[in-house]
Write a protein that holds these residues in place. Structure first.
Motif, mmCIF file in Angstrom:
data_model
loop_
_atom_site.group_PDB
_atom_site.id
_atom_site.type_symbol
_atom_site.label_atom_id
_atom_site.label_comp_id
_atom_site.label_asym_id
_atom_site.label_seq_id
_atom_site.Cartn_x
_atom_site.Cartn_y
_atom_site.Cartn_z
ATOM 1 N N VAL A 193 8.055 8.131 21.402
ATOM 2 C CA VAL A 193 8.168 7.622 20.038
ATOM 3 C C VAL A 193 6.818 7.146 19.540
ATOM 4 N N SER A 194 6.080 6.428 20.373
ATOM 5 C CA SER A 194 4.802 5.900 19.917
ATOM 6 C C SER A 194 3.795 7.015 19.653
ATOM 7 N N LYS A 195 3.829 8.099 20.407
ATOM 8 C CA LYS A 195 2.920 9.219 20.166
ATOM 9 C C LYS A 195 3.259 9.909 18.850
ATOM 10 N N GLU A 196 4.551 10.038 18.543
ATOM 11 C CA GLU A 196 4.964 10.682 17.307
ATOM 12 C C GLU A 196 4.626 9.809 16.098
ATOM 13 N N GLU A 197 4.843 8.511 16.217
ATOM 14 C CA GLU A 197 4.652 7.599 15.097
ATOM 15 C C GLU A 197 3.209 7.135 14.940
ATOM 16 N N GLN A 198 2.369 7.349 15.921
ATOM 17 C CA GLN A 198 1.033 6.782 15.904
ATOM 18 C C GLN A 198 0.195 7.312 14.747
ATOM 19 N N TYR A 199 0.262 8.585 14.458
ATOM 20 C CA TYR A 199 -0.561 9.182 13.412
ATOM 21 C C TYR A 199 0.276 9.661 12.231
ATOM 22 N N ARG A 200 1.391 9.008 11.972
ATOM 23 C CA ARG A 200 2.275 9.430 10.893
ATOM 24 C C ARG A 200 1.695 9.085 9.523
ATOM 25 N N TYR A 201 1.091 7.922 9.359
ATOM 26 C CA TYR A 201 0.569 7.468 8.077
ATOM 27 C C TYR A 201 -0.949 7.553 8.054
ATOM 28 N N GLU A 202 -1.482 7.864 6.868
ATOM 29 C CA GLU A 202 -2.921 7.951 6.711
ATOM 30 C C GLU A 202 -3.316 7.185 5.455
ATOM 31 N N LEU A 203 -4.322 6.335 5.574
ATOM 32 C CA LEU A 203 -4.835 5.574 4.445
ATOM 33 C C LEU A 203 -6.019 6.320 3.848
ATOM 34 N N LEU A 204 -5.915 6.657 2.562
ATOM 35 C CA LEU A 204 -6.964 7.392 1.867
ATOM 36 C C LEU A 204 -7.510 6.529 0.738
ATOM 37 N N SER A 205 -8.790 6.651 0.490
ATOM 38 C CA SER A 205 -9.425 5.946 -0.620
ATOM 39 C C SER A 205 -10.280 6.943 -1.393
ATOM 40 N N PRO A 206 -9.681 7.604 -2.415
ATOM 41 C CA PRO A 206 -10.436 8.616 -3.151
ATOM 42 C C PRO A 206 -11.581 8.032 -3.969
ATOM 43 N N ASN A 207 -11.458 6.800 -4.423
ATOM 44 C CA ASN A 207 -12.548 6.109 -5.112
ATOM 45 C C ASN A 207 -12.368 4.606 -4.887
ATOM 46 N N GLU A 208 -13.209 3.788 -5.504
ATOM 47 C CA GLU A 208 -13.169 2.353 -5.227
ATOM 48 C C GLU A 208 -11.980 1.650 -5.870
ATOM 49 N N ASN A 209 -11.268 2.305 -6.779
ATOM 50 C CA ASN A 209 -10.151 1.654 -7.467
ATOM 51 C C ASN A 209 -8.778 2.128 -7.003
ATOM 52 N N ASN A 210 -8.695 3.106 -6.164
ATOM 53 C CA ASN A 210 -7.404 3.642 -5.719
ATOM 54 C C ASN A 210 -7.296 3.613 -4.205
ATOM 55 N N LEU A 211 -6.103 3.255 -3.743
ATOM 56 C CA LEU A 211 -5.753 3.361 -2.327
ATOM 57 C C LEU A 211 -4.481 4.194 -2.245
ATOM 58 N N ILE A 212 -4.427 5.091 -1.300
ATOM 59 C CA ILE A 212 -3.258 5.943 -1.119
ATOM 60 C C ILE A 212 -2.849 5.890 0.342
ATOM 61 N N ILE A 213 -1.557 5.664 0.584
ATOM 62 C CA ILE A 213 -0.983 5.774 1.933
ATOM 63 C C ILE A 213 -0.126 7.032 1.929
ATOM 64 N N PHE A 214 -0.452 7.965 2.797
ATOM 65 C CA PHE A 214 0.233 9.254 2.867
ATOM 66 C C PHE A 214 1.073 9.328 4.127
ATOM 67 N N ASP A 215 2.358 9.660 3.964
ATOM 68 C CA ASP A 215 3.279 9.847 5.084
ATOM 69 C C ASP A 215 3.268 11.323 5.444
ATOM 70 N N LYS A 216 2.672 11.664 6.589
ATOM 71 C CA LYS A 216 2.529 13.065 6.984
ATOM 72 C C LYS A 216 3.856 13.713 7.341
ATOM 73 N N GLN A 217 4.842 12.912 7.747
ATOM 74 C CA GLN A 217 6.113 13.476 8.172
ATOM 75 C C GLN A 217 6.982 13.878 6.977
ATOM 76 N N SER A 218 7.092 13.012 5.970
ATOM 77 C CA SER A 218 7.950 13.318 4.830
ATOM 78 C C SER A 218 7.183 13.871 3.642
ATOM 79 N N GLY A 219 5.858 13.678 3.597
ATOM 80 C CA GLY A 219 5.070 14.148 2.473
ATOM 81 C C GLY A 219 5.002 13.157 1.328
#
Length: 89
Positions: free
Chosen positions: A35-61
């Motif tokens: 479970v921990s291996k599957e869930e470890q890299y599920r979410y990704e924090l992206l910062s396209p510029n200084e005013n936006n933060l995006i959390i992306f769920d790789k499993q559900s999209g």
């Protein structure tokens, strides 16, 4: 004879309890690792510029976006529709 049989039974019961506990702990440990291996890299924090933060769920999209204005406090997270789940035209 009865004395030895009782001692043997107690020792045998103790060994069975120890082996059973060990088998159960090993199966729980392997399940947690999977479970921990599957869930470890599920979410990704992206910062396209200084005013936006995006959390992306790789499993559900799905992804959540937060707009942060310069010099102000953070606003609320907004869930955005997944770009891969929208029907193609």
């Amino acid at each position: 004879m009865y004395k030895y049989l009782q001692s043997f039974s107690i020792i045998f019961f103790g060994i069975c309890v120890l082996l059973g506990s060990w088998f159960i702990s090993q199966s729980l440990k392997s399940n947690q690792e999977n479970v921990s291996k599957e869930e470890q890299y599920r979410y990704e924090l992206l910062s396209p510029n200084e005013n936006n933060l995006i959390i992306f769920d790789k499993q559900s999209g799905d992804y959540w976006r937060k707009f942060i204005e310069s010099g102000e406090g953070p606003t609320e997270w907004e869930k955005q529709p997944s770009p891969i789940s929208e029907p193609l035209e």
